[in-house]
Design an enzyme around this catalytic site. Structure first.
Site, PDB file in Angstrom:
ATOM      1  N   CYS A 119       0.834  -1.071   0.121  1.00 27.27           N
ATOM      2  CA  CYS A 119      -0.033  -0.045   0.046  1.00 27.27           C
ATOM      3  C   CYS A 119       0.923   1.371   0.111  1.00 27.27           C
ATOM      4  O   CYS A 119       1.473   1.555  -0.934  1.00 27.27           O
ATOM      5  CB  CYS A 119      -0.947   0.096   1.016  1.00 27.27           C
ATOM      6  N   HIS A 120       0.821   1.932   1.081  1.00 26.21           N
ATOM      7  CA  HIS A 120       1.798   3.236   1.354  1.00 26.21           C
ATOM      8  C   HIS A 120       3.140   2.747   1.829  1.00 26.21           C
ATOM      9  O   HIS A 120       4.081   3.701   1.834  1.00 26.21           O
ATOM     10  CB  HIS A 120       1.054   4.235   2.280  1.00 26.21           C
TER      11      HIS A 120
END
Length: 171
Positions: free
Chosen positions: A103-104
């Site tokens: 994800c991030h």
């Protein structure tokens, strides 16, 4: 089995930590949660998960670990503002340690400036940032680069992320 350094602080994406960590532990890997200081209570972004950090960033060295795992959420963005976490990440990359990001999570790799020419994926909102960091970005559930970098886009990709991560960790 591998010794896994997990870099995170509060506001990590709950399932992006809990699901992989559960699988990594159950297959015999040793996990160390590293935050600003040892004993810090970290709360997931959804409020479902609470984790106590095992070590503070000043208490560890990249040489002590085989694998770097960076769950997503807001946590990677917070950590990238701290030069100690960036330096740890950069050294792990230069030592060619296995790196797992979801994800991030790749935001910390961007700040460590270790993505030039690497194949990667990440959450849609950071894909342009990854390209600007010199990475070759794919919009796929899991991307493995060079046999030591595993990346995924979001919580929906967790099963594929875990499968490829375990494969890389066990190789």
């Amino acid at each position: 089995m591998s010794k896994v350094a997990i870099l995170m602080t509060s506001m990590f994406e709950d399932v992006e930590y809990t699901k992989p960590a559960e699988q990594f532990k159950s297959t015999g890997h040793s996990l160390t949660v590293i935050s600003h200081q040892a004993g810090e209570e970290l709360t997931g972004k959804q409020g479902d998960a609470k984790v106590i950090s095992d070590k503070g960033i000043d208490d560890v060295k990249p040489e002590e670990f085989d694998v770097l795992f960076i769950p997503g959420g807001v946590s990677p963005d917070e950590l990238r503002a701290d030069d100690r976490f960036v330096a740890f990440t950069k050294k792990m990359a230069f030592m060619n340690k296995k790196t797992l990001v979801i994800c991030h999570g790749p935001q910390l790799l961007i700040s460590a400036e270790v993505l030039n020419g690497r194949n990667i994926t990440g959450f849609k909102s950071i894909q342009t940032d990854l390209k600007n960091a010199g990475a070759i970005v794919y919009d796929e559930e899991v991307v493995v680069c060079g046999g030591n970098l595993v990346s995924s886009r979001n919580p929906d990709d967790i099963p594929a992320f875990i499968e490829k991560s375990l494969s890389v960790m066990d190789s």
